[in-house]
Design a protein around this motif. Sequence first.
Motif, PDB file in Angstrom:
ATOM      1  N   ASN A 234       3.684 -38.777  13.571  1.00 50.25           N
ATOM      2  CA  ASN A 234       3.128 -38.256  14.820  1.00 50.25           C
ATOM      3  C   ASN A 234       3.767 -38.927  16.038  1.00 50.25           C
ATOM      4  N   ALA A 235       4.035 -40.232  15.899  1.00 51.91           N
ATOM      5  CA  ALA A 235       4.697 -40.961  16.981  1.00 51.91           C
ATOM      6  C   ALA A 235       6.107 -40.417  17.213  1.00 51.91           C
ATOM      7  N   TYR A 236       6.759 -40.033  16.126  1.00 52.57           N
ATOM      8  CA  TYR A 236       8.093 -39.406  16.235  1.00 52.57           C
ATOM      9  C   TYR A 236       7.992 -38.086  16.998  1.00 52.57           C
ATOM     10  N   ALA A 237       6.983 -37.298  16.675  1.00 48.57           N
ATOM     11  CA  ALA A 237       6.812 -35.997  17.321  1.00 48.57           C
ATOM     12  C   ALA A 237       6.570 -36.159  18.825  1.00 48.57           C
ATOM     13  N   PHE A 242       8.877 -35.548  24.207  1.00 46.17           N
ATOM     14  CA  PHE A 242       9.156 -36.055  25.555  1.00 46.17           C
ATOM     15  C   PHE A 242      10.638 -35.982  25.887  1.00 46.17           C
ATOM     16  N   LYS A 243      11.485 -36.320  24.910  1.00 43.51           N
ATOM     17  CA  LYS A 243      12.934 -36.365  25.169  1.00 43.51           C
ATOM     18  C   LYS A 243      13.668 -35.934  23.902  1.00 43.51           C
ATOM     19  N   SER A 244      13.931 -34.643  23.792  1.00 49.59           N
ATOM     20  CA  SER A 244      14.526 -34.109  22.562  1.00 49.59           C
ATOM     21  C   SER A 244      15.983 -34.519  22.380  1.00 49.59           C
ATOM     22  N   ASP A 245      16.658 -34.853  23.483  1.00 50.14           N
ATOM     23  CA  ASP A 245      18.065 -35.257  23.393  1.00 50.14           C
ATOM     24  C   ASP A 245      18.244 -36.745  23.705  1.00 50.14           C
TER      25      ASP A 245
END
Length: 268
Positions: A234-237, A242-245
């Motif tokens: 969930n923390a990864y998600a 927030f910042k996909s790149d």
Amino acid sequence: MNKIISFILIVIFLSSCSEYQKALKSEDLSVKNKVANAMYDKGKYNKALRLYEQIAPAYRGKPNAERLFYLYSKSYYNTKQYYLAGYQFESFASNYPKSEKREEAAFLSAECFYRLSPRYSLDQTDTDKALNKLQAFIDTYPDSEYLPKANEYVKELREKLEKKAFEIAKQYYTISDHRLEYNAALTALDNFISDYPGTPFKEEALFLKFSTAYKLAMNSVQYKKEDRLIFAKNAYATFTKFKSDSEFKNKADAMLATINQELQQFSK
């Protein structure tokens, strides 16, 4: 002609020195004040300051000493003695509430604390003081000509406190190597993200939170491992949303792959 000019300059210099020395030794306060003002006008602030320091106690609180205490404060300021300058400007603003210099003195008093604020890695007591002084000035003089500069200082100081807070939270992450410290790091990072929602450090803070959650899960006892793996996922998600790149994306993806692999044992 050059010799004559040089001679005249030497005479003026010696005369000035003699006048200053006489004023230092004089018992006449008006003489000291006159020479102090002359030294100030010439940009000789240290000399002016010595004379102002001698006569200030005798003039303190007197309405006719307004200019004296203004120049006295400015002499400290111009010699970069910001603790003393801040105090003197604050005193001036309090003692001469109707002075046309009051607004400037209030601003310069706050600015002195701004200049005393140390780099972010040190104790930030003076930074907090500076913010309080600057905010008080902004509230008192909302239409001041100094307002843009005051707001600029406030922004800079807040960013410094923000960086300090982030480095503290990051330090928890850096030193964590067992479960209790992982939990402490998660709390510190959560508090930072909550306290500074618009921070430029949010991307890194979210990645560090994910990385900490990952470490906690991977070093967890078996009966808590599934829940902690899901928490890390969930923390990864949250991080990638927030910042996909993000610059940390490749590292995060590698950890996520390990998490998914570990979770397979709980789906059997």
